[in-house]
Design a protein around this motif. Sequence first.
Motif, PDB file in Angstrom:
ATOM      1  N   ALA A  31     -93.588 -38.903  -7.986  1.00 23.54           N
ATOM      2  CA  ALA A  31     -94.487 -38.850  -6.648  1.00 23.54           C
ATOM      3  C   ALA A  31     -93.783 -40.116  -5.970  1.00 23.54           C
ATOM      4  O   ALA A  31     -93.700 -40.086  -4.628  1.00 23.54           O
ATOM      5  CB  ALA A  31     -95.559 -38.799  -6.648  1.00 23.54           C
ATOM      6  N   LEU A  32     -93.462 -41.284  -6.557  1.00 20.59           N
ATOM      7  CA  LEU A  32     -93.110 -42.576  -5.889  1.00 20.59           C
ATOM      8  C   LEU A  32     -91.752 -42.637  -5.393  1.00 20.59           C
ATOM      9  O   LEU A  32     -91.253 -43.366  -4.672  1.00 20.59           O
ATOM     10  CB  LEU A  32     -93.608 -44.003  -6.573  1.00 20.59           C
ATOM     11  CG  LEU A  32     -94.951 -43.822  -6.718  1.00 20.59           C
ATOM     12  CD1 LEU A  32     -95.339 -45.140  -7.766  1.00 20.59           C
ATOM     13  CD2 LEU A  32     -95.695 -44.132  -5.432  1.00 20.59           C
ATOM     14  N   THR A  33     -90.679 -41.686  -6.261  1.00 21.26           N
ATOM     15  CA  THR A  33     -89.404 -41.851  -6.079  1.00 21.26           C
ATOM     16  C   THR A  33     -88.794 -40.923  -5.197  1.00 21.26           C
ATOM     17  O   THR A  33     -87.872 -40.730  -4.949  1.00 21.26           O
ATOM     18  CB  THR A  33     -88.779 -41.845  -7.469  1.00 21.26           C
ATOM     19  OG1 THR A  33     -89.012 -40.602  -8.341  1.00 21.26           O
ATOM     20  CG2 THR A  33     -89.212 -42.893  -8.292  1.00 21.26           C
ATOM     21  N   SER A  34     -89.675 -39.771  -5.177  1.00 14.20           N
ATOM     22  CA  SER A  34     -89.090 -38.406  -4.049  1.00 14.20           C
ATOM     23  C   SER A  34     -90.037 -38.496  -2.868  1.00 14.20           C
ATOM     24  O   SER A  34     -91.331 -39.086  -2.838  1.00 14.20           O
ATOM     25  CB  SER A  34     -89.270 -37.295  -4.852  1.00 14.20           C
ATOM     26  OG  SER A  34     -90.430 -37.041  -5.283  1.00 14.20           O
ATOM     27  N   ALA A  35     -89.529 -37.711  -2.052  1.00 17.81           N
ATOM     28  CA  ALA A  35     -90.553 -37.561  -0.681  1.00 17.81           C
ATOM     29  C   ALA A  35     -91.461 -36.307  -1.168  1.00 17.81           C
ATOM     30  O   ALA A  35     -92.238 -35.953  -0.048  1.00 17.81           O
ATOM     31  CB  ALA A  35     -89.699 -37.289   0.364  1.00 17.81           C
ATOM     32  N   GLN A  36     -91.546 -35.717  -2.250  1.00 19.19           N
ATOM     33  CA  GLN A  36     -92.444 -34.699  -2.304  1.00 19.19           C
ATOM     34  C   GLN A  36     -93.869 -34.891  -2.767  1.00 19.19           C
ATOM     35  O   GLN A  36     -94.137 -35.612  -3.855  1.00 19.19           O
ATOM     36  CB  GLN A  36     -91.882 -33.462  -3.544  1.00 19.19           C
ATOM     37  CG  GLN A  36     -90.327 -33.031  -2.999  1.00 19.19           C
ATOM     38  CD  GLN A  36     -89.753 -32.560  -4.162  1.00 19.19           C
ATOM     39  OE1 GLN A  36     -90.226 -32.272  -5.302  1.00 19.19           O
ATOM     40  NE2 GLN A  36     -88.627 -31.680  -3.727  1.00 19.19           N
ATOM     41  N   THR A  37     -94.733 -34.462  -2.118  1.00 19.97           N
ATOM     42  CA  THR A  37     -96.151 -34.958  -2.382  1.00 19.97           C
ATOM     43  C   THR A  37     -96.705 -34.208  -3.329  1.00 19.97           C
ATOM     44  O   THR A  37     -98.030 -34.530  -3.922  1.00 19.97           O
ATOM     45  CB  THR A  37     -97.022 -34.863  -1.175  1.00 19.97           C
ATOM     46  OG1 THR A  37     -96.985 -33.353  -0.672  1.00 19.97           O
ATOM     47  CG2 THR A  37     -96.487 -35.804   0.265  1.00 19.97           C
ATOM     48  N   HIS A  38     -96.254 -32.988  -3.602  1.00 20.79           N
ATOM     49  CA  HIS A  38     -96.987 -32.213  -4.770  1.00 20.79           C
ATOM     50  C   HIS A  38     -97.185 -32.955  -6.251  1.00 20.79           C
ATOM     51  O   HIS A  38     -98.143 -32.719  -6.953  1.00 20.79           O
ATOM     52  CB  HIS A  38     -96.495 -30.735  -5.077  1.00 20.79           C
ATOM     53  CG  HIS A  38     -94.986 -30.846  -5.497  1.00 20.79           C
ATOM     54  ND1 HIS A  38     -94.063 -31.040  -4.903  1.00 20.79           N
ATOM     55  CD2 HIS A  38     -94.684 -30.495  -6.906  1.00 20.79           C
ATOM     56  CE1 HIS A  38     -92.738 -30.877  -5.761  1.00 20.79           C
ATOM     57  NE2 HIS A  38     -93.137 -30.763  -6.997  1.00 20.79           N
TER      58      HIS A  38
ATOM     59  N   LEU B  80    -100.667 -33.444  -8.150  1.00 20.17           N
ATOM     60  CA  LEU B  80    -100.494 -33.266  -9.646  1.00 20.17           C
ATOM     61  C   LEU B  80    -101.069 -34.679 -10.202  1.00 20.17           C
ATOM     62  O   LEU B  80    -101.944 -34.489 -11.422  1.00 20.17           O
ATOM     63  CB  LEU B  80     -99.373 -32.788 -10.151  1.00 20.17           C
ATOM     64  CG  LEU B  80     -98.887 -31.465  -9.738  1.00 20.17           C
ATOM     65  CD1 LEU B  80     -97.477 -31.078 -10.344  1.00 20.17           C
ATOM     66  CD2 LEU B  80     -99.800 -30.395 -10.241  1.00 20.17           C
ATOM     67  N   SER B  81    -100.725 -35.729 -10.060  1.00 17.58           N
ATOM     68  CA  SER B  81    -100.931 -37.077 -10.648  1.00 17.58           C
ATOM     69  C   SER B  81    -102.502 -37.143 -10.576  1.00 17.58           C
ATOM     70  O   SER B  81    -103.189 -37.522 -11.548  1.00 17.58           O
ATOM     71  CB  SER B  81    -100.169 -38.007 -10.159  1.00 17.58           C
ATOM     72  OG  SER B  81    -100.824 -39.450 -10.658  1.00 17.58           O
ATOM     73  N   VAL B  82    -103.160 -36.991  -9.108  1.00 19.66           N
ATOM     74  CA  VAL B  82    -104.432 -36.932  -8.950  1.00 19.66           C
ATOM     75  C   VAL B  82    -105.287 -36.011  -9.853  1.00 19.66           C
ATOM     76  O   VAL B  82    -106.269 -36.338 -10.318  1.00 19.66           O
ATOM     77  CB  VAL B  82    -104.488 -36.889  -7.505  1.00 19.66           C
ATOM     78  CG1 VAL B  82    -106.062 -36.856  -6.974  1.00 19.66           C
ATOM     79  CG2 VAL B  82    -103.989 -38.191  -6.658  1.00 19.66           C
ATOM     80  N   GLY B  83    -104.789 -35.042  -9.923  1.00 19.33           N
ATOM     81  CA  GLY B  83    -105.519 -34.030 -10.526  1.00 19.33           C
ATOM     82  C   GLY B  83    -105.618 -33.969 -11.991  1.00 19.33           C
ATOM     83  O   GLY B  83    -106.653 -34.066 -12.704  1.00 19.33           O
ATOM     84  N   ALA B  84    -104.450 -34.605 -12.630  1.00 18.52           N
ATOM     85  CA  ALA B  84    -104.439 -35.025 -13.943  1.00 18.52           C
ATOM     86  C   ALA B  84    -105.419 -36.344 -14.135  1.00 18.52           C
ATOM     87  O   ALA B  84    -106.386 -36.413 -15.225  1.00 18.52           O
ATOM     88  CB  ALA B  84    -103.258 -35.620 -14.663  1.00 18.52           C
ATOM     89  N   SER B  85    -105.525 -37.284 -13.283  1.00 20.28           N
ATOM     90  CA  SER B  85    -106.525 -38.406 -13.123  1.00 20.28           C
ATOM     91  C   SER B  85    -108.081 -37.881 -13.141  1.00 20.28           C
ATOM     92  O   SER B  85    -108.962 -38.334 -13.882  1.00 20.28           O
ATOM     93  CB  SER B  85    -106.245 -39.417 -12.278  1.00 20.28           C
ATOM     94  OG  SER B  85    -105.161 -39.997 -12.551  1.00 20.28           O
TER      95      SER B  85
END
Length: 179
Positions: A19-26, A30-35
């Motif tokens: 998420a931090l290394t690419s411009a793709q927000t999904h 997904l990281s927020v969902g796992a958290s």
Amino acid sequence: MLYIVLLLVLAALGLLVPALTSAQTHWAWLSVGASGAAAAVLVLDWWLRRRSGPRAAGAAVVDHQVSGGDHPAVSEGAGGETAKSPPDQALLEPAEEDVDAADALVVSELTDEVRVLDERPRYHLAECSWLAARPSLGLPIGEARRLGFTPCAVCRPDASLAARERAGRAEPGQPAEPA
């Protein structure tokens, strides 16, 4: 349950990198969902432990020959905290039996069963008045001693078992105990 939370947190961290290394927000979503899933599992675990009481807090339960008796009822005070009564004599641990060397030697060779309570340092005879209706486990006396249990001063298991053994040796047809 805590392993599941750990795996979900690690997955969230793993998803945060793309998420931090690419411009793709999904990836970020997904990281927020796992958290969020990790937080939900933690809340579920807390709720299940609170609902089922202190027995579900991860304590190991030994299921060997448990004798009858119930755990003492515990009332809840204001705020959901457990109300504690002042210690009474029934909850205090009995003293350790003062064993003489001759009895200790006789008992060391026996395989008789004694009773022990989980998280208590003494072993007892089945008829011990201090043991009463408390749930107890049966163990051979040698194993109880190897596990670090010591004899109870109320029922005096070492003296009683040694006396029983000596009386059994003195029966007719049995060789007498050397003096």
